[in-house]
Design a protein around this motif. Structure first.
Motif: not given
Ligand SMILES: C[S@@+](CC[C@H](N)C(=O)[O-])C[C@H]1O[C@@H](n2cnc3c(N)ncnc32)[C@H](O)[C@@H]1O
Length: 188
Positions: A142, A161, A165, A171
């Motif tokens: 991201c 993002a 994902i 993340i």
């Protein structure tokens, strides 16, 4: 506008280990986690992080970076050893409050927003949200965006993002080279 992530106490990893052997408290930051992800202990080096629990499509806005908005001089008095002597009563109250509530004061959760004298400090879990747990990756999934003033009248920093994902992926975004200036190196 570009935004930089700032660290003042690289190497003070002790603060991240405090909760690793016991269940961490459910603070407002922990409680704010949205349904598409969870906060999890990642590793001794990284501490806690954010893991996707659902598929997230590229270009999805995943959340805003929330925290205390402070000026550069407040940030320096709070976190720079060389400016400690300049702390006023409010600064001392701020530090005492962090300590009383078991919150660290490392200076490792600061976003400097370009174009305005403002830093968003998300270290205190009682004044931030789940995005404070996003870790660094050299190849992140991201991106971070910022504006000197959002609809609230304060700077706005948010995450998007950069690719699809999958559930189970951590993340992460890139903190930028300036974050890792001292002794610590990021791990993948
Ligand atoms: C904004 S915090 C991220 C959340 C933090 N992991 C926690 O448990 O609260 C930034 C800190 O996380 C750790 N960290 C984040 N990404 C890392 C990485 N790729 N390698 C090593 N440490 C990392 C470092 O201690 C860094 O100062």
């Amino acid at each position: 506008f570009s935004t930089s992530f700032t660290s003042f106490a690289r190497g003070r990893r002790g603060v991240f280990r405090i909760y690793s052997e016991t269940a961490p408290p459910v603070t407002p930051a922990v409680a704010s986690v949205p349904p598409f992800c969870k906060i999890a202990f990642i590793s001794e080096e990284k501490g806690r992080g954010v893991v996707a629990t659902e598929s997230i499509k590229a270009n999805t806005v995943i959340g805003d970076y929330e925290g205390e908005t402070i000026t550069e001089s407040v940030k320096d008095r709070r976190y720079l050893k060389s400016r400690e002597a300049e702390r006023d009563e409010e600064d001392h109250r701020w530090l005492a409050s962090r300590v009383e509530r078991g919150q660290s004061a490392s200076g490792d959760y600061l976003f400097g927003v370009s174009g305005v004298d403002a830093f968003i400090d998300a270290e205190d879990e009682y004044f931030s949200n789940w995005t404070r747990f996003l870790n660094h990756a050299d190849a992140p999934n991201c991106n971070v965006k910022s504006l000197p003033m959002g609809m609230s009248g304060k700077p706005r920093v948010w995450f998007v993002a950069s690719r699809d994902i999958s559930p189970g992926e951590e993340i992460c975004f890139s903190y930028g080279d300036d974050y890792w200036i001292d002794d610590a190196e990021p791990v993948e």
